[in-house]
Design a protein around this motif. Sequence first.
Motif, short mmCIF file in Angstrom:
data_model
loop_
_atom_site.label_atom_id
_atom_site.label_comp_id
_atom_site.label_asym_id
_atom_site.label_seq_id
_atom_site.Cartn_x
_atom_site.Cartn_y
_atom_site.Cartn_z
N ILE A 53 0.44 6.09 -14.35
CA ILE A 53 0.28 6.68 -13.74
C ILE A 53 -0.71 8.07 -13.37
CG2 ILE A 53 0.37 7.68 -11.12
CD1 ILE A 53 1.38 4.79 -11.14
N ASN B 230 0.63 -1.27 -0.15
CA ASN B 230 -0.34 -0.02 0.07
C ASN B 230 0.72 1.26 -0.30
OD1 ASN B 230 -2.23 -1.18 -0.29
ND2 ASN B 230 -2.98 -0.65 2.10
N LEU B 231 1.79 1.31 0.96
CA LEU B 231 2.74 2.29 1.13
C LEU B 231 3.13 2.44 -0.30
CD1 LEU B 231 5.51 2.85 4.11
CD2 LEU B 231 3.74 3.96 3.22
N LEU C 39 -2.51 2.90 -11.21
CA LEU C 39 -1.34 1.47 -10.79
C LEU C 39 -1.41 -0.06 -11.83
CD1 LEU C 39 -2.53 2.14 -7.31
CD2 LEU C 39 -0.15 2.07 -8.29
N HIS D 7 12.11 6.21 -0.83
CA HIS D 7 11.33 6.31 0.46
C HIS D 7 10.47 5.24 0.67
CE1 HIS D 7 11.70 10.85 0.07
NE2 HIS D 7 11.68 10.99 -1.30
N VAL D 8 10.65 3.86 0.58
CA VAL D 8 9.86 3.18 1.19
C VAL D 8 10.97 2.21 0.97
CG1 VAL D 8 7.75 1.49 0.23
CG2 VAL D 8 8.52 3.84 -0.51
N ALA E 91 2.61 1.81 -3.40
CA ALA E 91 1.43 2.28 -4.55
C ALA E 91 0.90 3.44 -4.19
CB ALA E 91 0.21 1.06 -4.33
N ASN E 92 -0.05 3.73 -2.76
CA ASN E 92 0.88 5.86 -2.35
C ASN E 92 1.76 6.39 -3.01
OD1 ASN E 92 -1.17 6.81 -0.62
ND2 ASN E 92 -0.61 6.02 1.08
N VAL E 93 3.06 5.91 -2.88
CA VAL E 93 3.75 7.47 -3.61
C VAL E 93 4.12 6.80 -4.56
CG1 VAL E 93 5.22 7.14 -1.40
CG2 VAL E 93 5.88 5.75 -3.09
N ARG E 94 3.75 6.16 -5.20
CA ARG E 94 3.54 5.82 -6.78
C ARG E 94 2.86 6.40 -7.54
NH1 ARG E 94 3.69 0.46 -9.48
NH2 ARG E 94 3.59 1.95 -11.53
N VAL E 95 1.99 6.81 -7.21
CA VAL E 95 0.60 7.20 -7.39
C VAL E 95 0.32 9.02 -7.23
CG1 VAL E 95 -2.48 7.42 -6.29
CG2 VAL E 95 -1.33 6.09 -7.22
N LEU E 96 1.26 9.21 -5.83
CA LEU E 96 2.05 10.41 -6.01
C LEU E 96 2.87 11.46 -6.75
CD1 LEU E 96 1.78 10.58 -1.73
CD2 LEU E 96 0.30 12.11 -3.20
N GLN F 110 13.26 7.02 -6.25
CA GLN F 110 12.59 7.18 -5.13
C GLN F 110 11.52 6.81 -4.16
OE1 GLN F 110 10.33 11.33 -7.26
NE2 GLN F 110 10.68 12.23 -6.01
N ALA G 71 5.75 9.06 -8.37
CA ALA G 71 7.24 8.87 -7.48
C ALA G 71 8.15 8.26 -8.24
CB ALA G 71 7.22 7.89 -6.22
N TRP H 81 8.40 5.46 9.52
CA TRP H 81 9.82 5.35 10.23
C TRP H 81 10.09 6.93 9.68
CZ3 TRP H 81 8.71 2.22 6.20
CH2 TRP H 81 8.90 2.17 5.14
N LEU I 97 8.21 14.55 -3.59
CA LEU I 97 8.23 13.31 -4.45
C LEU I 97 8.12 14.85 -5.71
CD1 LEU I 97 6.24 11.20 -3.60
CD2 LEU I 97 8.54 10.81 -3.60
#
Lengths: 290, 284
Positions: free
Chosen positions: B92, A180-181, B74, A198-199, A183-188, A194, A190, B108, B121
């Motif tokens: 995307i 999920n993390l 996605l 970041h992940v 997916a979250n940053v890819r949609v934003l 990145q 990344a 973290w 980003l």
Amino acid sequence: MTSTTVATPAARLGETDLQSSARRAHSRRTAWVWVGRVAVAVIVVGGWQWFTTAGWVDKFFYGQPSGIWDSLVHLFTVGTAFGTIWENLGVTVEEAFFGFLLGTVAGVIIGILFGSNKYLATVFGPYIKVLNSIPRIVLGSIFIVAFGLGVFPKVLLAAVLVFFVVFFNAFQGVREVDQNLVANVRVLGASTLQVARHVTIPSAMTWIIASLHTAFGFAIIGALVAEVLGAQHGIGLIISQAQGSFDPNTVFACMVITAVVTLGAEYLITLLEKAVLKWRPPNRSEAQAI
Amino acid sequence: MSDQTRRPHPPGITPDDAARIDIIGLTKRFLTPKGEVFTAINDVTLTVEPGQFCAIVGPTGCGKSTTLAQVSGLEHPSAGSVSVGGQIVDGITDGVSYMFQADSLFPWKTVLGNVMIGPVLLGTAKAEATTLAMDWLRRVGLSGFEDRYPHQLSGGMRKRVAMAAALINRPRILLMDEPFGALDVQTKAIMQTELLQLWEELRPSVLFITHDLDEAVALSDRVVIMTTSPGTVKNVFDIDLPRPRGDVQQIRHEERFLELQGQIWESLRDEVTRAYAQTAGVAA
Ligand SMILES: Nc1ncnc2c1ncn2[C@@H]1O[C@H](COP(=O)(O)OP(=O)(O)O)[C@@H](O)[C@H]1O
Ligand SMILES: [Mg+2]
């Protein structure tokens, strides 16, 4: 009835009573733990000394605590045939340290690469398994034949031992990343880099750092074994010489010295762990420290 | 600069067509591990008007999450298409944010670091991103918590962080996959009200998946009912409750709300029963 009188002095007195009795129970428990620990040390070391003194166990083969102490004093005051103990310890620590560094860096990079690239993981998977199943200590002989008696083959053997520990942890760490993390940053928006920064890497860091505790032990083992196989300096050389002259006390003294070094390194790694993983809930890292 | 292009409509003004979602004949098939083809959604067609709040309701496993994944870009559809702002989604989609049932915060990173991730980003300078994130923390009522880590927050606070992180880039489209599913009833009601307030300010188009019919009716302009697997659109209900809706817990008692809720439940009940029969059949 009683629940409404919590604020009265009498009730508060009860509370402090409870607190102090709990505290007393706790310190009593701590004291008993220490009594137990000291007892174990006294029984083991004392028993060893007693049995060898009495002659039930031959101190010629099994050493003797007082003899080990004498050896330690001798090592630190007189030194060895190959220079002072500090020079030799320095060489071994240097080999272990650089091996540790090399193995860790390689393990992290390749572990993360394979963990995030299915194709690479599938192609190299069987080879990694084969390499992991061979007794890697034997590689030490090959390294010494190939690279001589210097520092380099020791670093290499330590690095090989460290590599596999770190590699498997880094690989697993990447596999455990919360999708999920990602997916979250890819949609934003990344990029692949990145996502890694970041992940993937921070998430795998928990696993990697956990592996470093074991890894440093392996680095010392690698350096020592390679030194026993052939060296001009180092604790491993002292051990193999002592073995050749039937001197178990010096072998044990070297064991004590390396144990102290390893404990020191362990302490530094724990400090690193605390600094890097300060985001974790405290109870979890405490549980891991045990 | 990039902040301007990401802000297609100032607060309060009707959003433009960039936020329109057209789903046409959308079909998604998966290959099961056994090598069989499994159709998750079949011929889904639906439109979300720019700035509209659209809820998707349907039995478990009917393909709601799958639909959202196709909108975000996605995943790629097996057939049919998704267009956002008149452009076919391929890769995307720009200006989208996701919110899941699980917190999906970075454990973290601090609260501030979590909220900042969107601008970071996009390459926004750190100082600027920090200012922006602090402003969003204020909006969701978390000023003073910026240095905490997620595990030091309550469930509701973590949701607020996730909400700020999802909205900080002022997305055209907000995809929410049962975002409040794991919260207790009181916290859920508070979060729903706060979400509506933020949505009124920014007016992104929202696709909101939920199991909770009350939630769907209270929040949305449009409720889409999906059939049991393979999912397809069964009914679409327009919710004509006036906006702004204010406190979500108040609307639940209004006559019109109960009327709409009853109609939608009629439609959903058959599907839920059928889905239950399917799974019960599998279990038997
Ligand atoms: N990557 C995938 N591979 C195979 N099957 C999938 C995959 N993703 C979802 N499915 C299947 O598609 C169906 C719909 O899933 P999903 O969209 O998650 O349902 P919902 O969100 O409505 O509960 C489920 O039966 C699920 O098992
Ligand atoms: Mg789902």
